[in-house]
Design a protein around this motif. Sequence first.
Motif, PDB file in Angstrom:
ATOM      1  N   ARG A   7       0.835  -1.209   0.000  1.00 37.70           N
ATOM      2  CA  ARG A   7       0.000   0.000   0.000  1.00 37.70           C
ATOM      3  C   ARG A   7       0.865   1.253   0.000  1.00 37.70           C
ATOM      4  O   ARG A   7       0.659   2.174  -0.797  1.00 37.70           O
ATOM      5  CB  ARG A   7      -0.926   0.025   1.225  1.00 37.70           C
TER       6      ARG A   7
ATOM      7  N   THR B 235      -2.710   3.505  -8.125  1.00 32.81           N
ATOM      8  CA  THR B 235      -2.803   2.920  -6.785  1.00 32.81           C
ATOM      9  C   THR B 235      -1.725   3.456  -5.862  1.00 32.81           C
ATOM     10  O   THR B 235      -1.891   3.479  -4.642  1.00 32.81           O
ATOM     11  CB  THR B 235      -2.741   1.381  -6.877  1.00 32.81           C
TER      12      THR B 235
ATOM     13  N   GLY C 296      -3.802   4.655  -2.678  1.00 35.55           N
ATOM     14  CA  GLY C 296      -3.515   3.859  -1.486  1.00 35.55           C
ATOM     15  C   GLY C 296      -2.973   4.682  -0.337  1.00 35.55           C
ATOM     16  O   GLY C 296      -2.812   4.161   0.779  1.00 35.55           O
TER      17      GLY C 296
ATOM     18  N   SER D 180      -6.104   0.282  -2.851  1.00 33.58           N
ATOM     19  CA  SER D 180      -4.780  -0.318  -3.009  1.00 33.58           C
ATOM     20  C   SER D 180      -4.926  -1.696  -3.638  1.00 33.58           C
ATOM     21  O   SER D 180      -5.284  -2.666  -2.962  1.00 33.58           O
ATOM     22  CB  SER D 180      -4.080  -0.436  -1.646  1.00 33.58           C
TER      23      SER D 180
END
Length: 510
Positions: A405, A438, A442, A476
């Motif tokens: 993440r 992401t 995230g 994420s």
Amino acid sequence: MQGSRATSTVVSAIQRRHRHQLHHIRKRSSAAAATTETITPEAEVTECAYAKPYSELPGPTPIPILGNTWRLLPVIGQYDISDLADVSHKLYRDYGKIVRLGGLVGRPDLLFVYDADEIEKVYRNEGATPFRPSMPCLVHYKSQIRKDFFGRLPGVVGVHGEPWREFRTKVQKPCLQIQTVKKYIEPIEDVTNYFLTRMIEMRDSKDELPADFDNEVHKWSLECIGRVALDARLGCLDPNLPADSEPQKIIDAAKYALRNVAILELKFPFWRYIPARISPLWNRYVGNMDYFIEICMKHINEAVDRLKTKSVVNENDLSLVERILASEPDPKTAYVLALDLILVGIDTISMAVCSMLYQLATRPEEQEKLYQEMVRILPNPDEKLTAAKLDQMHYLKAFIKEVLRVYSTVIGNGRTLQADTVICGYKIPKGVQLVFPTIVTGNMPDYVSQPDKFYPERWMKQLDGGQENYIHPFASLPYGHGPRMCLGRRFADHCSITFMIFLLRARKML
């Protein structure tokens, strides 16, 4: 560990992200985020009627002839495409949750979407054969330059539609079956155990690892992937490995191919219009891909010969390569799968492990929790790993998810729209390439509670899932989502988990 170049790269990345991140908080509950439904045709028509036109999307303004391509060029440009993570953060900082990067010479518009709810909507409404944003250079190589080799078996990377579905169907079952992954527990354990011994030997007088330690991690990664994708030990961990050895050449070729994709595709795509020999970058890319094919064919052919003399007929005793060869009369299926796994796996797994090493070295509290879990589940230092033992490593799995993440090994995922769609209130036409960064989503407070806090517990199922532990399920996604989720994710996770366990076992020596 702290002396590695990979560590300094990770530190720079996190500093850039924290500098560019917007700190605005919008409260939401996990229940609300889970209510996204498949959109009915009637609702979609209504949504389109009220949507704003595509031309009103925020984003950099293109100029005549050069469009926005000039922004990606050296010296005069404002975006360094060798650092796409930084580009993603800048676009979000300057324009918000949806950004159009249009006017790129030789390619469709890119639409960056930083809204996890909208990302979820796109994923949940895609069909059985989603189109990922293509890698034009790889598509051109497979479909034109080496059409003689790939033909109707182009693989899963850079391939779409029916050819993708046909190939994925052939290899999905053996790749994703738990039983197949279990077969590689012991081989990957042996490779990792040897690599830990090499790590101890590589330390200098200050107990630091060499500055090019990331290359050593790449060797370990290739040895693991070679064992899975080629049924072979490639000898990557030989301490006296020459620079012109086969393993090192594979590593160099994979890193070069992946790390120059952005340059080949986002700068002026000269390679489309001129012979390969005139473009050094494209010429080397083609040479690297040809080398991959050569290596894959050599090792798969050896596996074919071994399978012919093998008396075992129980499928559970067959390796991934052997299962494919046993079910597919054309060994080219195994060639192409191995090529794709090597191409995308070496660098991705290696950089993930480098990030995990950094977190382990700089977070003593989390390291102790990991160590205690390992001692509880594997009290005997000589005890072999089993699938049952690995399944009990809940905190370790959560730790790895949290690393991915914070330090996503991919900049983002994406889709090429196959129909007009409404996203963030704008009508987006068919053919636009969506990017879901992401690496940004995230770490956004909109979708992750206390995103600046490294908190593996947020991933653990036994927690109540309250606001303090909240993470949007689509914020994420390092392996993507849906039918085009990463085919090698089980092997990647297994390699990472095994590496961490052995590192924890050896921490007193390190």
